[in-house]
Design a protein around this motif. Sequence first.
Motif, PDB file in Angstrom:
ATOM      1  N   VAL A 174      34.658  42.644  54.373  1.00  0.00           N
ATOM      2  CA  VAL A 174      33.369  42.863  53.705  1.00  0.00           C
ATOM      3  C   VAL A 174      33.564  43.727  52.465  1.00  0.00           C
ATOM      4  N   TRP A 175      34.360  44.786  52.584  1.00  0.00           N
ATOM      5  CA  TRP A 175      34.616  45.698  51.465  1.00  0.00           C
ATOM      6  C   TRP A 175      35.291  44.974  50.307  1.00  0.00           C
ATOM      7  N   GLN A 176      36.315  44.178  50.597  1.00  0.00           N
ATOM      8  CA  GLN A 176      37.053  43.499  49.542  1.00  0.00           C
ATOM      9  C   GLN A 176      36.189  42.516  48.767  1.00  0.00           C
ATOM     10  N   HIS A 177      35.232  41.903  49.432  1.00  0.00           N
ATOM     11  CA  HIS A 177      34.385  40.933  48.755  1.00  0.00           C
ATOM     12  C   HIS A 177      33.124  41.571  48.166  1.00  0.00           C
ATOM     13  N   SER A 178      32.936  42.858  48.381  1.00  0.00           N
ATOM     14  CA  SER A 178      31.744  43.518  47.863  1.00  0.00           C
ATOM     15  C   SER A 178      31.767  43.591  46.345  1.00  0.00           C
TER      16      SER A 178
ATOM     17  N   ILE B 251      46.795  49.375  48.746  1.00  0.00           N
ATOM     18  CA  ILE B 251      45.646  48.820  49.447  1.00  0.00           C
ATOM     19  C   ILE B 251      44.995  47.716  48.604  1.00  0.00           C
ATOM     20  N   ALA B 252      44.645  46.615  49.236  1.00  0.00           N
ATOM     21  CA  ALA B 252      43.942  45.525  48.555  1.00  0.00           C
ATOM     22  C   ALA B 252      42.477  45.918  48.372  1.00  0.00           C
ATOM     23  N   THR B 253      42.092  46.209  47.145  1.00  0.00           N
ATOM     24  CA  THR B 253      40.759  46.715  46.820  1.00  0.00           C
ATOM     25  C   THR B 253      39.819  45.580  46.415  1.00  0.00           C
ATOM     26  N   PRO B 254      38.524  45.882  46.251  1.00  0.00           N
ATOM     27  CA  PRO B 254      37.593  44.847  45.791  1.00  0.00           C
ATOM     28  C   PRO B 254      37.994  44.212  44.450  1.00  0.00           C
ATOM     29  N   VAL B 255      38.408  45.012  43.480  1.00  0.00           N
ATOM     30  CA  VAL B 255      38.807  44.446  42.190  1.00  0.00           C
ATOM     31  C   VAL B 255      40.049  43.575  42.348  1.00  0.00           C
ATOM     32  N   PHE B 256      41.002  44.046  43.123  1.00  0.00           N
ATOM     33  CA  PHE B 256      42.214  43.276  43.440  1.00  0.00           C
ATOM     34  C   PHE B 256      41.843  41.896  43.961  1.00  0.00           C
ATOM     35  N   HIS B 257      40.915  41.853  44.925  1.00  0.00           N
ATOM     36  CA  HIS B 257      40.587  40.573  45.546  1.00  0.00           C
ATOM     37  C   HIS B 257      39.667  39.730  44.665  1.00  0.00           C
ATOM     38  N   ARG B 258      38.845  40.377  43.869  1.00  0.00           N
ATOM     39  CA  ARG B 258      37.971  39.607  42.976  1.00  0.00           C
ATOM     40  C   ARG B 258      38.804  38.860  41.934  1.00  0.00           C
ATOM     41  N   TRP B 259      39.913  39.447  41.492  1.00  0.00           N
ATOM     42  CA  TRP B 259      40.803  38.711  40.592  1.00  0.00           C
ATOM     43  C   TRP B 259      41.343  37.463  41.284  1.00  0.00           C
ATOM     44  N   HIS B 260      41.575  37.558  42.575  1.00  0.00           N
ATOM     45  CA  HIS B 260      42.077  36.406  43.320  1.00  0.00           C
ATOM     46  C   HIS B 260      41.063  35.269  43.344  1.00  0.00           C
ATOM     47  N   HIS B 261      39.784  35.583  43.226  1.00  0.00           N
ATOM     48  CA  HIS B 261      38.732  34.567  43.265  1.00  0.00           C
ATOM     49  C   HIS B 261      38.444  33.962  41.888  1.00  0.00           C
TER      50      HIS B 261
ATOM     51  N   PRO C 155      44.896  43.687  35.635  1.00  0.00           N
ATOM     52  CA  PRO C 155      44.998  44.183  34.259  1.00  0.00           C
ATOM     53  C   PRO C 155      44.126  45.420  34.050  1.00  0.00           C
ATOM     54  N   GLU C 156      44.670  46.388  33.344  1.00  0.00           N
ATOM     55  CA  GLU C 156      43.954  47.637  33.087  1.00  0.00           C
ATOM     56  C   GLU C 156      42.754  47.413  32.167  1.00  0.00           C
ATOM     57  N   GLY C 157      41.657  48.090  32.488  1.00  0.00           N
ATOM     58  CA  GLY C 157      40.484  48.079  31.621  1.00  0.00           C
ATOM     59  C   GLY C 157      39.746  46.756  31.563  1.00  0.00           C
ATOM     60  N   LYS C 158      39.956  45.902  32.557  1.00  0.00           N
ATOM     61  CA  LYS C 158      39.306  44.595  32.554  1.00  0.00           C
ATOM     62  C   LYS C 158      38.865  44.243  33.959  1.00  0.00           C
ATOM     63  N   LEU C 159      37.712  43.591  34.064  1.00  0.00           N
ATOM     64  CA  LEU C 159      37.194  43.178  35.364  1.00  0.00           C
ATOM     65  C   LEU C 159      37.040  41.653  35.400  1.00  0.00           C
ATOM     66  N   PRO C 160      37.231  41.043  36.545  1.00  0.00           N
ATOM     67  CA  PRO C 160      37.061  39.585  36.655  1.00  0.00           C
ATOM     68  C   PRO C 160      35.606  39.184  36.459  1.00  0.00           C
ATOM     69  N   GLU C 161      35.410  38.021  35.831  1.00  0.00           N
ATOM     70  CA  GLU C 161      34.051  37.583  35.512  1.00  0.00           C
ATOM     71  C   GLU C 161      33.724  36.184  36.027  1.00  0.00           C
ATOM     72  N   HIS C 162      34.706  35.282  36.039  1.00  0.00           N
ATOM     73  CA  HIS C 162      34.437  33.880  36.363  1.00  0.00           C
ATOM     74  C   HIS C 162      35.040  33.518  37.715  1.00  0.00           C
TER      75      HIS C 162
END
Length: 299
Positions: free
Chosen positions: A194-198, A211-221, A249-256
Amino acid sequence: MFDSVIHVFLKIWEIYSGHMPYIVGSILVFTTLAMVPGLASSPGKVWWRNPGLATDAVYFLLHSFVGGYFRIPVMIVVVFVLSRTMNTAEIDDYFLNGRGPLSTLPFWVQVAVYLLLSDFLLYWIHRAFHHSTVMWPFHAIHHSAKEVDWTTAVRFHPVNVMLQSSLVMGLMISLGIKPEVIALVAPIDACIAVWQHSNTKWTLGPLKYVIATPVFHRWHHTHPDEGGDMNFAPTFAFWDYIFGTFYMPEGKLPEHFGVEDEELVEGYASQLAYPFAHYLKRQRADRAEAAGQGRPPST
């Protein structure tokens, strides 16, 4: 044989039946955090407006309350072995104390072994789902969500569940890991999912390599060319770092997010059928191409 199947099924179901309070608690916590200004990875996106919410709700209801039945094929294999060597009392003892090379280890050593070994196996199975043309359509269901939040954590095809988490759980039990250990770790796994997909943008600083964090896993999606073919570890990100699949990547968040396949649409029934329809379509295309080139079709 049938009685043994039912008996082992009930034993395994006992391990999973206590998940719900932890899942609900995690949902409440991370829903609240995603609404705090500055904490959301995708600002303005809330799970109750997710276009895939109706589909995810069906997954949540069915897989939470009858999900154990999806594990029956794996359990039958386990039972087939157990029923030839054990009676009902011995099966009870097996689930209480464990049998196998790892069963003599102290409880907390078993916990550590389970966490590391199961995560290692799940990492490679996850990679296989992405790189196998046969397995990918089943896993594509999980990646079909165009907005990623905690509801995405339940969007899994039953075949994906059986060949990933259920298979690993069966293997851990067969190696001697006590079900008591799995019962302790299972709620933690549920909360982590639940945390990773939040919809939060936590990276945990230097711990992002551990640790696999939410941002880590959101990049995977994201799409494969944006990072979607990276970050396979379910819990420990260092597996990706070790095997060269770490991407944050530093300073960037997944969007699509999502899968670029117009035939993979929302709806529980259509998503259950999608992998099989995809396979049949590919077979027809292969036969047509083979007939045009005068060669035997591939199988």
